[in-house]
Motif scaffolding. Structure first.
Motif, PDB file in Angstrom:
ATOM      1  N   VAL A  80     -22.374 -30.762  -7.386  1.00 30.30           N
ATOM      2  CA  VAL A  80     -22.683 -29.966  -8.452  1.00 30.30           C
ATOM      3  C   VAL A  80     -21.928 -29.103  -9.633  1.00 30.30           C
ATOM      4  O   VAL A  80     -22.020 -29.766 -10.976  1.00 30.30           O
ATOM      5  N   TYR A  81     -20.442 -29.019  -9.005  1.00 31.40           N
ATOM      6  CA  TYR A  81     -19.525 -29.271 -10.280  1.00 31.40           C
ATOM      7  C   TYR A  81     -18.854 -30.524 -11.268  1.00 31.40           C
ATOM      8  O   TYR A  81     -19.099 -30.494 -12.237  1.00 31.40           O
ATOM      9  N   HIS A  82     -19.066 -31.764 -10.372  1.00 26.15           N
ATOM     10  CA  HIS A  82     -18.673 -32.818 -11.480  1.00 26.15           C
ATOM     11  C   HIS A  82     -19.448 -33.564 -11.990  1.00 26.15           C
ATOM     12  O   HIS A  82     -19.151 -34.418 -12.503  1.00 26.15           O
ATOM     13  N   ARG A  83     -21.138 -33.145 -11.044  1.00 27.07           N
ATOM     14  CA  ARG A  83     -22.113 -33.701 -12.272  1.00 27.07           C
ATOM     15  C   ARG A  83     -22.501 -32.805 -13.354  1.00 27.07           C
ATOM     16  O   ARG A  83     -23.443 -33.348 -13.822  1.00 27.07           O
ATOM     17  N   GLY A  84     -21.597 -31.744 -13.519  1.00 26.90           N
ATOM     18  CA  GLY A  84     -22.309 -30.771 -14.472  1.00 26.90           C
ATOM     19  C   GLY A  84     -21.644 -30.479 -15.841  1.00 26.90           C
ATOM     20  O   GLY A  84     -20.839 -31.351 -15.809  1.00 26.90           O
ATOM     21  N   THR A  85     -22.377 -30.155 -16.817  1.00 30.58           N
ATOM     22  CA  THR A  85     -21.404 -29.281 -17.703  1.00 30.58           C
ATOM     23  C   THR A  85     -20.778 -28.753 -17.806  1.00 30.58           C
ATOM     24  O   THR A  85     -20.161 -27.641 -16.386  1.00 30.58           O
ATOM     25  N   ALA A  86     -19.686 -28.029 -18.543  1.00 27.60           N
ATOM     26  CA  ALA A  86     -18.873 -27.273 -18.349  1.00 27.60           C
ATOM     27  C   ALA A  86     -19.400 -25.728 -18.190  1.00 27.60           C
ATOM     28  O   ALA A  86     -18.776 -24.845 -17.394  1.00 27.60           O
ATOM     29  N   ASP A  87     -20.399 -25.092 -18.444  1.00 27.60           N
ATOM     30  CA  ASP A  87     -21.297 -24.507 -18.131  1.00 27.60           C
ATOM     31  C   ASP A  87     -21.686 -24.170 -16.721  1.00 27.60           C
ATOM     32  O   ASP A  87     -20.702 -23.309 -16.271  1.00 27.60           O
ATOM     33  N   GLU A  88     -22.042 -25.206 -16.418  1.00 30.24           N
ATOM     34  CA  GLU A  88     -22.498 -25.689 -14.008  1.00 30.24           C
ATOM     35  C   GLU A  88     -20.963 -25.513 -13.912  1.00 30.24           C
ATOM     36  O   GLU A  88     -20.735 -24.864 -12.890  1.00 30.24           O
ATOM     37  N   ARG A  89     -20.470 -26.139 -14.434  1.00 28.18           N
ATOM     38  CA  ARG A  89     -19.219 -26.218 -13.568  1.00 28.18           C
ATOM     39  C   ARG A  89     -18.013 -24.729 -13.524  1.00 28.18           C
ATOM     40  O   ARG A  89     -17.410 -24.328 -12.779  1.00 28.18           O
ATOM     41  N   ARG A  90     -18.200 -23.946 -15.184  1.00 26.37           N
ATOM     42  CA  ARG A  90     -17.825 -22.533 -14.738  1.00 26.37           C
ATOM     43  C   ARG A  90     -18.825 -21.613 -14.119  1.00 26.37           C
ATOM     44  O   ARG A  90     -17.989 -21.054 -12.872  1.00 26.37           O
ATOM     45  N   ALA A  91     -20.079 -21.835 -13.679  1.00 31.64           N
ATOM     46  CA  ALA A  91     -20.672 -21.562 -12.945  1.00 31.64           C
ATOM     47  C   ALA A  91     -20.217 -21.286 -11.501  1.00 31.64           C
ATOM     48  O   ALA A  91     -20.148 -20.649 -10.354  1.00 31.64           O
ATOM     49  N   VAL A  92     -20.173 -22.834 -10.940  1.00 28.51           N
ATOM     50  CA  VAL A  92     -19.742 -23.203  -9.268  1.00 28.51           C
ATOM     51  C   VAL A  92     -18.264 -22.473  -9.543  1.00 28.51           C
ATOM     52  O   VAL A  92     -18.086 -21.608  -8.263  1.00 28.51           O
ATOM     53  N   LEU A  93     -17.433 -22.286 -10.793  1.00 29.67           N
ATOM     54  CA  LEU A  93     -16.254 -21.362 -10.076  1.00 29.67           C
ATOM     55  C   LEU A  93     -16.147 -20.218 -10.369  1.00 29.67           C
ATOM     56  O   LEU A  93     -15.417 -19.658  -9.257  1.00 29.67           O
ATOM     57  N   GLN A  94     -17.453 -19.195 -10.796  1.00 24.78           N
ATOM     58  CA  GLN A  94     -17.113 -17.977 -10.849  1.00 24.78           C
ATOM     59  C   GLN A  94     -18.491 -17.532  -9.530  1.00 24.78           C
ATOM     60  O   GLN A  94     -17.741 -16.279  -8.448  1.00 24.78           O
ATOM     61  N   ALA A  95     -18.713 -18.447  -8.588  1.00 23.44           N
ATOM     62  CA  ALA A  95     -19.274 -18.433  -7.644  1.00 23.44           C
ATOM     63  C   ALA A  95     -18.907 -18.976  -6.472  1.00 23.44           C
ATOM     64  O   ALA A  95     -19.275 -17.930  -4.952  1.00 23.44           O
ATOM     65  N   LEU A  96     -17.514 -18.880  -6.147  1.00 26.01           N
ATOM     66  CA  LEU A  96     -16.755 -19.784  -4.942  1.00 26.01           C
ATOM     67  C   LEU A  96     -16.536 -18.291  -4.165  1.00 26.01           C
ATOM     68  O   LEU A  96     -16.926 -17.860  -2.655  1.00 26.01           O
ATOM     69  N   PRO A  97     -15.916 -17.497  -5.350  1.00 26.19           N
ATOM     70  CA  PRO A  97     -15.415 -16.093  -3.711  1.00 26.19           C
ATOM     71  C   PRO A  97     -16.884 -14.977  -2.842  1.00 26.19           C
ATOM     72  O   PRO A  97     -16.722 -14.647  -2.257  1.00 26.19           O
ATOM     73  N   HIS A  98     -18.064 -16.432  -2.846  1.00 25.65           N
ATOM     74  CA  HIS A  98     -19.209 -15.720  -3.514  1.00 25.65           C
ATOM     75  C   HIS A  98     -19.809 -16.902  -2.328  1.00 25.65           C
ATOM     76  O   HIS A  98     -20.254 -15.960  -0.777  1.00 25.65           O
ATOM     77  N   LEU A  99     -19.484 -17.580  -2.193  1.00 26.51           N
ATOM     78  CA  LEU A  99     -19.185 -18.443  -1.003  1.00 26.51           C
ATOM     79  C   LEU A  99     -19.004 -19.557  -0.665  1.00 26.51           C
ATOM     80  O   LEU A  99     -19.551 -19.721   0.843  1.00 26.51           O
ATOM     81  N   VAL A 100     -17.987 -19.575  -0.525  1.00 23.92           N
ATOM     82  CA  VAL A 100     -16.580 -20.495   0.241  1.00 23.92           C
ATOM     83  C   VAL A 100     -15.677 -19.094   0.537  1.00 23.92           C
ATOM     84  O   VAL A 100     -14.848 -18.648  -0.480  1.00 23.92           O
TER      85      VAL A 100
END
Length: 218
Positions: A80-100
C-alpha cells in the motif's frame, strides 16, 4: 545499551464519526466493513477516497481506521505504501504503531526519511520510529528535521531518546557551526534539542513520553 520495553498497543486515533456528515459516516462504516476482508483493491480505493468522502480534517484518521480494520501484514502495508499517494503513505506511517508490534516495518520509515516531503517526515517520526529506529538513523532524522523545517515537537519521545546522547550533541554542534560559517541562521529547534542531550538534565521519569514506553540504543 538499554533494551526497548516490550511493545504495547498504541492508542487508537480519535473517533471521527461524531464530526462527519451522515453520508460520510455511512461511507466510513461501509469502508470498514469492506476492509475487514483484508487489503483488497476495494480497500485501496477507499483509502484514496477518504479525503473526498470525509473531508481533509478527518481523512487521515479514517485511513488509519480502515487500515486497522484490514489487519494487514507488514508486506500488505509495504505494498500500500509503495503504490500509494503521499496521503496514503502518510496513513501507513501513522498506522504502524497500531498494526506492527516489531521492527518489520522499519524499511518504510527509512524510505520516508529519504524524502524531502515534510508531512511524510513528520509522520515517519511517530511512536513506531521512536521505538524501533536505530540510534544512528534517528540522529540523522533529527538533523533532517532541522534542515527541512519539520518541528521537533512532531518527533515522538524526543526527550527520552535525546537525553545524554553525546553523539547527537556533537552532530548538532557541527551542524550549527556549518550554518554559522555559511552565514545562515541556526534553527531555534536545534538549541532545544541540544539542551535535551545534556546528561545533567532531568530525564523523563519514568521512561515514558507521549504515553509510550521507550528504551535507548547506543
Amino acid at each position: 545499551m538499554t533494551h526497548p520495553a516490550p511493545d504495547t498497543p498504541a492508542a487508537l486515533p480519535n473517533e471521527p464519526r461524531p464530526h462527519l456528515t451522515p453520508p460520510a459516516r455511512d461511507w466510513l462504516d461501509q469502508a470498514l466493513a469492506e476492509a475487514a476482508l483484508g487489503i483488497t483493491p476495494t480497500t485501496e480505493l477507499r483509502l484514496a477516497e477518504a479525503a473526498r468522502r470525509c473531508g481533509p480534517p478527518h481523512a487521515d484518521t479514517a485511513r488509519v481506521l480502515i487500515l486497522r480494520a484490514a489487519h494487514p501484514t507488514p508486506a500488505d502495508l509495504a505494498r500500500v505504501y509503495h503504490r500509494g499517494t503521499a496521503d496514503e503513505r502518510r496513513a501507513v506511517l501513522q498506522a504502524l504503531p497500531h498494526l506492527v508490534p516489531g521492527p518489520d516495518a522499519v524499511p518504510l520509515i527509512e524510505d520516508a526519511l529519504r524524502t524531502n516531503d515534510t508531512r511524510l517526515l513528520s509522520a515517519a517520526l511517530g511512536p513506531y520510529a521512536a521505538r524501533h529506529l536505530s540510534a544512528h538513523l534517528w540522529r540523522h532524522a533529527i538533523l533532517k528535521c532541522l534542515f527541512t523545517g519539520v518541528p521537533v515537537a512532531d518527533v515522538a519521545q524526543l526527550a527520552a531518546r535525546a537525553h545524554g546522547d553525546a553523539e547527537l550533541a556533537r552532530m548538532l554542534a557541527d551542524f550549527a557551526a556549518e550554518r554559522t560559517a555559511a552565514g545562515r541562521p541556526v534553527p531555534k529547534d536545534l538549541h532545544h534539542v541540544m539542551a535535551l542531550t545534556d546528561p545533567e538534565a532531568v530525564p523523563p521519569h519514568p521512561a515514558y513520553e507521549d504515553g509510550v514506553p521507550h528504551g535507548k540504543e547506543s
